[in-house]
Design a protein around this motif. Sequence first.
Motif, PDB file in Angstrom:
ATOM      1  N   ASN A   1       5.707  -8.030   1.829  1.00  0.00           N
ATOM      2  CA  ASN A   1       6.211  -6.822   1.558  1.00  0.00           C
ATOM      3  C   ASN A   1       6.503  -5.788   2.654  1.00  0.00           C
ATOM      4  N   ALA A   2       6.398  -6.463   4.071  1.00  0.00           N
ATOM      5  CA  ALA A   2       6.463  -5.435   5.137  1.00  0.00           C
ATOM      6  C   ALA A   2       7.933  -5.061   5.235  1.00  0.00           C
TER       7      ALA A   2
ATOM      8  N   ASN B   1      -8.359 -12.909   0.802  1.00  0.00           N
ATOM      9  CA  ASN B   1      -7.950 -12.336   2.158  1.00  0.00           C
ATOM     10  C   ASN B   1      -6.712 -12.984   2.556  1.00  0.00           C
TER      11      ASN B   1
ATOM     12  N   LEU C   1      -3.935 -11.777   0.421  1.00  0.00           N
ATOM     13  CA  LEU C   1      -3.454 -10.233   0.918  1.00  0.00           C
ATOM     14  C   LEU C   1      -2.860 -10.360   2.046  1.00  0.00           C
ATOM     15  N   GLU C   2      -3.034 -11.069   3.139  1.00  0.00           N
ATOM     16  CA  GLU C   2      -2.228 -11.017   4.319  1.00  0.00           C
ATOM     17  C   GLU C   2      -0.913 -11.302   4.033  1.00  0.00           C
ATOM     18  N   GLU C   3      -0.686 -12.693   3.157  1.00  0.00           N
ATOM     19  CA  GLU C   3       0.737 -13.213   2.829  1.00  0.00           C
ATOM     20  C   GLU C   3       1.487 -12.126   1.992  1.00  0.00           C
TER      21      GLU C   3
ATOM     22  N   LYS D   1       1.103  -8.702   2.416  1.00  0.00           N
ATOM     23  CA  LYS D   1       1.507  -7.801   3.295  1.00  0.00           C
ATOM     24  C   LYS D   1       2.439  -8.214   4.043  1.00  0.00           C
ATOM     25  N   VAL D   2       2.841  -9.537   4.662  1.00  0.00           N
ATOM     26  CA  VAL D   2       3.827  -9.847   5.307  1.00  0.00           C
ATOM     27  C   VAL D   2       5.162  -9.961   4.531  1.00  0.00           C
TER      28      VAL D   2
END
Length: 121
Positions: A120-121, A110, A113-115, A117-118
């Motif tokens: 690739n935002a 998790n 995945l959060e890293e 998302k950040v």
Amino acid sequence: FLCSNCQDSTQKCHSCNIVDNEDLLQQCEVLNCKKFYHKDCHSDSMSEKQFICSLHKCTVCKSTDNFHTMYQCIKCTYAVHHGCAAQERFLVVKGPKVICGKHDIKSYVNKMLEEFKVDNA
């Protein structure tokens, strides 16, 4: 350049993470391992001839043979031969580096995945 541990002749025990004087620790004798341990933290692998830490000893078959074909946990001293790994639970991080089932694999995934998302935002 010398790091502060080398300047002070101290190292961190890879098992308990306590920094101590090198005289109280023993270094794994496998080429390029560079891990240090207190004798009390790693007494099962200490021998009179040679000290090989558990990162080079299979958790399943207990052999130190072919340690270069082992998965090694990045969070503890768990290691397992590729051929002995069928019944083991772990997450491959990269190459032979894994997170073994002793740790919270779900929260690690998790977090990654959060890293992602950040980044690739």
